[in-house]
Design a protein around this motif. Structure first.
Motif, short mmCIF file in Angstrom:
data_model
loop_
_atom_site.label_atom_id
_atom_site.label_comp_id
_atom_site.label_asym_id
_atom_site.label_seq_id
_atom_site.Cartn_x
_atom_site.Cartn_y
_atom_site.Cartn_z
N SER A 50 6.93 -54.76 -8.30
CA SER A 50 7.35 -56.24 -8.19
C SER A 50 7.68 -56.74 -6.83
O SER A 50 7.34 -57.83 -6.52
CB SER A 50 8.68 -56.32 -9.01
OG SER A 50 8.37 -55.84 -10.41
N MET A 51 8.43 -56.11 -6.14
CA MET A 51 8.55 -56.62 -4.73
C MET A 51 7.09 -56.76 -3.86
O MET A 51 7.14 -57.33 -3.03
CB MET A 51 9.33 -55.33 -4.01
CG MET A 51 10.87 -55.43 -4.50
SD MET A 51 12.18 -54.51 -3.47
CE MET A 51 11.37 -52.86 -3.97
N ILE A 68 7.95 -70.40 -7.31
CA ILE A 68 7.69 -69.45 -8.04
C ILE A 68 8.90 -68.28 -8.19
O ILE A 68 9.39 -68.00 -9.18
CB ILE A 68 6.54 -68.51 -7.54
CG1 ILE A 68 5.26 -69.46 -7.51
CG2 ILE A 68 6.31 -67.49 -8.34
CD1 ILE A 68 3.87 -68.97 -7.07
N CYS A 69 9.41 -67.81 -7.04
CA CYS A 69 10.23 -66.83 -6.79
C CYS A 69 11.75 -67.60 -6.88
O CYS A 69 12.41 -67.39 -5.59
CB CYS A 69 10.31 -66.05 -5.44
SG CYS A 69 8.69 -65.28 -5.42
N TYR A 75 15.84 -62.94 -12.16
CA TYR A 75 16.62 -62.48 -13.14
C TYR A 75 15.79 -62.01 -14.32
O TYR A 75 15.93 -60.90 -15.11
CB TYR A 75 17.84 -63.37 -13.78
CG TYR A 75 18.94 -63.38 -12.77
CD1 TYR A 75 19.26 -62.44 -12.32
CD2 TYR A 75 19.57 -64.53 -12.66
CE1 TYR A 75 20.49 -62.61 -11.27
CE2 TYR A 75 20.56 -64.78 -11.48
CZ TYR A 75 21.10 -63.75 -11.01
OH TYR A 75 22.15 -63.67 -9.98
N VAL A 76 14.91 -62.65 -14.52
CA VAL A 76 14.04 -62.52 -15.84
C VAL A 76 13.09 -61.24 -15.53
O VAL A 76 12.84 -60.39 -16.36
CB VAL A 76 13.05 -63.75 -16.11
CG1 VAL A 76 11.86 -63.26 -17.03
CG2 VAL A 76 13.84 -64.95 -16.64
N VAL A 77 12.65 -61.25 -14.09
CA VAL A 77 11.92 -60.06 -13.80
C VAL A 77 12.90 -58.75 -13.62
O VAL A 77 11.99 -57.61 -14.28
CB VAL A 77 11.00 -60.18 -12.28
CG1 VAL A 77 10.54 -59.01 -11.67
CG2 VAL A 77 10.31 -61.48 -12.31
N ILE A 78 13.90 -58.74 -13.23
CA ILE A 78 14.73 -57.63 -13.46
C ILE A 78 14.91 -57.14 -14.96
O ILE A 78 14.74 -55.79 -15.32
CB ILE A 78 16.07 -57.75 -12.80
CG1 ILE A 78 15.69 -58.38 -11.14
CG2 ILE A 78 17.04 -56.92 -12.91
CD1 ILE A 78 17.38 -58.78 -10.37
N TRP A 82 13.57 -53.26 -16.45
CA TRP A 82 14.32 -52.36 -17.14
C TRP A 82 13.84 -52.32 -18.66
O TRP A 82 13.88 -51.20 -19.31
CB TRP A 82 15.80 -52.96 -17.52
CG TRP A 82 16.56 -52.54 -16.21
CD1 TRP A 82 16.84 -53.43 -14.99
CD2 TRP A 82 17.18 -51.42 -15.98
NE1 TRP A 82 17.80 -52.63 -14.34
CE2 TRP A 82 17.77 -51.47 -14.71
CE3 TRP A 82 17.22 -50.14 -16.80
CZ2 TRP A 82 18.61 -50.39 -14.21
CZ3 TRP A 82 17.68 -49.24 -16.18
CH2 TRP A 82 18.47 -49.18 -15.10
N PHE A 83 13.29 -53.47 -19.24
CA PHE A 83 12.51 -53.24 -20.85
C PHE A 83 11.27 -52.34 -20.38
O PHE A 83 11.32 -51.43 -21.51
CB PHE A 83 12.15 -54.53 -21.22
CG PHE A 83 11.37 -54.50 -22.54
CD1 PHE A 83 12.13 -54.26 -23.63
CD2 PHE A 83 10.08 -54.58 -22.50
CE1 PHE A 83 11.51 -54.02 -24.81
CE2 PHE A 83 9.39 -54.43 -23.66
CZ PHE A 83 9.93 -54.32 -24.77
#
Length: 252
Positions: A50-51, A68-69, A75-78, A82-83
């Motif tokens: 992701s980074m 974009i960022c 928060y959605v990406v985080i 986790w999912f």
């Protein structure tokens, strides 16, 4: 990622201390600690990917980076990270609950993943997901690195931000390679146990230091010491903490 690695190290160190002090612990507690350690361990390579994508957007799409960022999308990406990290391994618990009796969860075992989640199908499933996840992360790092490299070479001079992004992704790749040692660590551990019988605790401790701790020591280097402002502040604090020597003492 630093918070995630901190949790992972805390849980795994706690498991090692429990194994050395009590040797056996309750299966229910072991399940909780093992799953949390597995979630945070799988989280690390997904965070790296992701980074790397964020660095790619910064260098190759600088005008669209702010669009974009955004904070909301971060928060959605985080949540998505986790999912992705939790979903494959939480099924181990469901399968164990369905196949083992209630008395099993009241027993005491040496807290290893294979001692709690014993179904052979789960081992095959874990290997398949590990290969898929790490392959995707590896390809993501290679793609973003090459795109940043080509974007930097397209310019007349390589910008400082492009150089830092390229070096950061290289460090991500090194960190991922060290994380991938967990693939071969069980086999290496078994071979070493045959060579050095009776040294299983020492072998596991050395395996933990090399495979699980060293890759996470790179995070403070990547995001701390390499940052110019943090490095300047660190030098200032370091030199100010040293005892000052007067001119008279220097003359003496």
């Amino acid at each position: 990622m630093v918070i995630n690695d901190g949790v992972q190290l805390t849980i795994t160190v706690m498991l090692f201390l429990l194994s050395y002090i009590f040797y056996r612990i309750n299966v229910s507690f072991c399940c909780f600690f093992i799953l949390l350690a597995v979630f945070t361990t799988r989280n690390t390579p997904v965070n790296l990917a992701s980074m790397a994508i964020e660095r790619y957007i910064t260098i190759c799409e600088p005008l669209r980076h702010a669009q974009i960022c955004t904070v909301r999308r971060t928060y959605v990406v985080i949540g998505l990270i986790w999912f992705i990290s939790v979903a494959p391994d939480i099924t181990d618990l469901f399968v164990t609950l369905a196949t083992e009796s209630l008395a099993f969860f009241h027993q005491s075992v040496f807290c290893l993943r294979q001692n709690v989640f014993k179904d052979p199908v789960l081992a095959v499933k874990r290997q398949a997901f590990d290969i898929i996840y790490f392959s995707c992360v590896f390809l993501t790092l290679v793609f973003t690195y090459l795109r940043i490299l080509f974007a930097a070479r397209a310019l007349s001079t390589e910008t400082m931000s492009a150089q830092r992004a390229r070096n950061t992704i290289l460090l991500h790749g090194l960190q991922l390679a060290m994380c991938m040692l967990s693939y071969i660590s069980p086999s290496v551990e078994s071979v070493l146990h045959l060579i050095f019988p009776g040294r299983i605790l020492e072998i596991r401790f050395a395996n933990y230091i090399i495979v699980y701790m060293l890759p996470r020591f790179l995070s403070p280097v990547i995001y701390g010491i390499r940052d110019p402002k943090f490095r300047r502040y660190l030098k200032k604090r370091f030199w100010s903490s040293r005892p000052r020597v007067s001119q008279q003492e220097v003359a003496q």
